[in-house]
Design a protein around this motif. Structure first.
Motif, mmCIF file in Angstrom:
data_model
loop_
_atom_site.group_PDB
_atom_site.id
_atom_site.type_symbol
_atom_site.label_atom_id
_atom_site.label_comp_id
_atom_site.label_asym_id
_atom_site.label_seq_id
_atom_site.Cartn_x
_atom_site.Cartn_y
_atom_site.Cartn_z
ATOM 1 N N PRO A 163 0.838 -1.210 0.000
ATOM 2 C CA PRO A 163 0.000 0.000 0.000
ATOM 3 C C PRO A 163 0.868 1.252 0.000
ATOM 4 C CG PRO A 163 -0.729 -1.562 1.688
ATOM 5 C CD PRO A 163 0.599 -2.046 1.192
ATOM 6 N N ALA A 164 0.313 2.363 -0.447
ATOM 7 C CA ALA A 164 1.051 3.627 -0.494
ATOM 8 C C ALA A 164 1.582 3.995 0.888
ATOM 9 C CB ALA A 164 0.148 4.738 -1.019
ATOM 10 N N GLY A 165 2.838 4.405 0.934
ATOM 11 C CA GLY A 165 3.446 4.830 2.184
ATOM 12 C C GLY A 165 3.914 3.708 3.079
ATOM 13 N N LYS A 166 3.818 2.436 2.608
ATOM 14 C CA LYS A 166 4.200 1.302 3.450
ATOM 15 C C LYS A 166 5.173 0.352 2.754
ATOM 16 C CE LYS A 166 0.007 1.337 6.278
ATOM 17 N NZ LYS A 166 -1.143 0.563 6.791
ATOM 18 N N ARG A 167 5.855 0.831 1.721
ATOM 19 C CA ARG A 167 6.792 -0.045 1.016
ATOM 20 C C ARG A 167 7.929 -0.497 1.924
ATOM 21 N NH1 ARG A 167 6.144 3.672 -3.223
ATOM 22 N NH2 ARG A 167 8.163 4.627 -2.730
ATOM 23 N N ARG A 316 9.949 0.317 9.049
ATOM 24 C CA ARG A 316 8.864 1.238 9.423
ATOM 25 C C ARG A 316 9.385 2.664 9.589
ATOM 26 N NH1 ARG A 316 4.149 -1.523 12.919
ATOM 27 N NH2 ARG A 316 4.126 -3.568 11.928
ATOM 28 N N LEU A 317 10.541 2.803 10.227
ATOM 29 C CA LEU A 317 11.116 4.136 10.410
ATOM 30 C C LEU A 317 11.424 4.786 9.065
ATOM 31 C CD1 LEU A 317 13.570 3.723 13.428
ATOM 32 C CD2 LEU A 317 11.535 5.164 13.316
ATOM 33 N N SER A 318 11.876 3.986 8.103
ATOM 34 C CA SER A 318 12.243 4.557 6.808
ATOM 35 C C SER A 318 11.036 5.112 6.065
ATOM 36 C CB SER A 318 12.956 3.512 5.946
ATOM 37 O OG SER A 318 12.055 2.548 5.422
ATOM 38 N N ASP A 319 9.841 4.566 6.336
ATOM 39 C CA ASP A 319 8.631 5.126 5.729
ATOM 40 C C ASP A 319 8.296 6.490 6.333
ATOM 41 O OD1 ASP A 319 8.030 3.081 3.912
ATOM 42 O OD2 ASP A 319 6.950 1.903 5.411
ATOM 43 N N ARG A 320 8.810 6.761 7.526
ATOM 44 C CA ARG A 320 8.526 8.035 8.202
ATOM 45 C C ARG A 320 9.636 9.060 8.011
ATOM 46 N NH1 ARG A 320 5.698 6.825 14.075
ATOM 47 N NH2 ARG A 320 3.997 5.499 13.308
ATOM 48 N N VAL A 321 10.887 8.631 8.182
ATOM 49 C CA VAL A 321 11.991 9.598 8.137
ATOM 50 C C VAL A 321 12.749 9.545 6.827
ATOM 51 C CG1 VAL A 321 12.238 9.403 10.635
ATOM 52 C CG2 VAL A 321 13.725 8.046 9.162
#
Length: 448
Positions: A163-167, A316-321
């Protein structure tokens, strides 16, 4: 004006192959994640079993050699097939970009599992002489070919379902599964080593982990047969944009050539870290640091257990930062803490060895949990699996597969047990510099 996803530089004449299109919601297939993970699990399981049992395999296939020479020859047999990986990535990636990810993944898991299982059926050198080692290397070549194709196609398959933003999160499942596979392999190796004497291990015990590839392969094949095709590839196919020669098209594109170069240099730390910290470490601790085999396996197993979770956190962090801070930061931290962590390992204390190895493993997963997502984001769908897989496997062959043999030879030539630490820190420095040059890709859609 379009942006080059590799360099981030706007260019009116930018290569249209690398342009991104607005991201549409990706239909999520619940079977896609286990299908993508299945082959990666089997691949890493086999690698780690071979590395953990290297000392025993040396006695089985090179019994006439001295212990150090036998170990070196065993690691050469480990490393040679990695040079088949670029060929596997080129052939498998071509097929993955032309006929689809799912079909090729089904073929790969069959080939990989059969080759791994057949190693467990090989006669020893005491029965058929040098032919035993020749057969071992031939089967390792088959494994190398299938592994080379698996990385690019398997990870692309996962990302193209995300899904978008969760690669980063979805692909990190694959990274974590490699540690689960390695932990399973090390636990089995530890149980066999603790429960069997040397004679029994050499005679039949070493075969068990390899023979398990047969039932594991059957289960993985069933999972992949039940999953669907990548939605991104389906879009390309329905639009009539499937390339007739994806690899040639990648080499014709300047941006794709830059991307393939980055797939060689960005994984420097990842490749060396895998094979120094996990595959090579148990044999190194036993051969050079006076730890028992079980102690070497326990230290590596603890680091693997921690890495299962920290790889997921990194994704998970890489999707945020973003991907870039994670890659550059973790590689930089290894430059700083690599030698102190290794120093703890050499103190002769199991407690200090645990601390040093776990610290290095946590730092390593900051790169490992993010790297594959970053690399596949550099390429458009119609050349993604071949361009990403081909470049990545060249780097893996040079800096990963060859690492155990190179390190063993350098230790023999220099007499210094610090060779693995130097190798790890130098490759980390190279990866950190490369990571600082890339454009952030975490917040953009996959290139179409």
């Amino acid at each position: 004006m379009s942006n080059n996803p590799v360099t981030g530089v706007g260019d009116v004449n930018a290569d249209p192959m690398i342009d991104s299109s607005p991201e549409e919601p990706t239909p999520f297939d619940n079977k896609a994640i286990p299908a993508g993970l299945a082959g990666i699990f089997v691949e890493l399981y086999e690698n780690v079993v071979y590395g953990f049992l290297a000392g025993t395999l040396a006695l089985v296939f090179f019994p006439e050699s001295s212990p150090s020479t036998g170990l070196l020859l065993t690691f050469i047999a480990f490393g040679i097939p990695f040079f088949m990986r670029p060929l596997g990535a080129a052939v498998g990636g071509q097929l993955g970009d032309r006929i689809g990810r799912r079909t090729v993944l089904i073929l790969l898991i069959t080939l990989m599992s059969a080759a791994t299982g057949l190693i467990g059926l090989l006669p020893p050198a005491t029965s058929i002489g040098p032919a035993a080692a020749v057969l071992l290397v031939l089967l390792r070549f088959v494994q190398g070919f299938s592994m080379g194709a698996e990385t690019g196609i398997g990870n692309s398959y996962l990302a193209e379902h995300a899904p978008a933003g969760k690669r980063g999160r979805v692909v990190s499942y694959a990274n974590s599964s490699t540690f689960v596979a390695m932990l399973f392999g090390i636990s089995l190796a530890a149980a066999l080593t603790a429960g069997l004497d040397t004679e029994s291990m050499v005679r039949w015990g070493w075969r068990i982990p390899f023979l398990l590839a047969f039932p594991m392969g059957i289960a993985a094949l069933w999972i992949r047969l039940s999953a669907g095709e990548s939605p991104e590839f389906t879009k390309v196919k329905s639009s009539g944009l499937v390339s007739r020669n994806p690899l040639a098209e990648a080499f014709r594109s300047r941006q794709a050539r830059i991307g393939m170069f980055l797939t060689i240099v960005l994984p420097l730390f990842n490749s060396s870290g895998y094979f120094v910290l996990f595959t090579y470490m148990p044999s190194f601790m036993t051969s050079y640091l006076d730890f028992s085999q079980v102690q070497g396996l326990v230290v590596t197993g603890a680091a693997l257990l921690v890495s299962c979770f920290t790889a997921l956190l990194a994704g998970r962090l890489s999707d945020r930062v973003g991907r870039k801070p994670m890659l550059a930061g973790s590689a930089g931290l290894m430059v700083v803490f690599g030698f102190p962590g290794y120093w703890l390992l050499t103190r002769g204390s199991i407690g200090l060895a645990l601390v040093g190895t776990i610290v290095m493993a946590v730092i390593f997963t900051g790169t490992n949990g993010v790297l594959q997502t970053t690399l596949l984001e550099l390429f458009p769908t119609h050349i993604r699996t071949v361009a990403y897989g081909f470049g990545y496997n060249i780097g893996t062959a040079i800096f990963g597969g060859a690492a155990p043999a190179v390190i063993t030879a350098l230790i023999g030539a220099t007499g210094s047990i610090w060779v693995p630490a130097v190798y790890l820190v130098v490759t980390s420095a190279g990866a950190a510099i490369a990571a600082l040059t890339i454009k952030e890709t975490a917040f953009d859609p996959l290139p179409a």
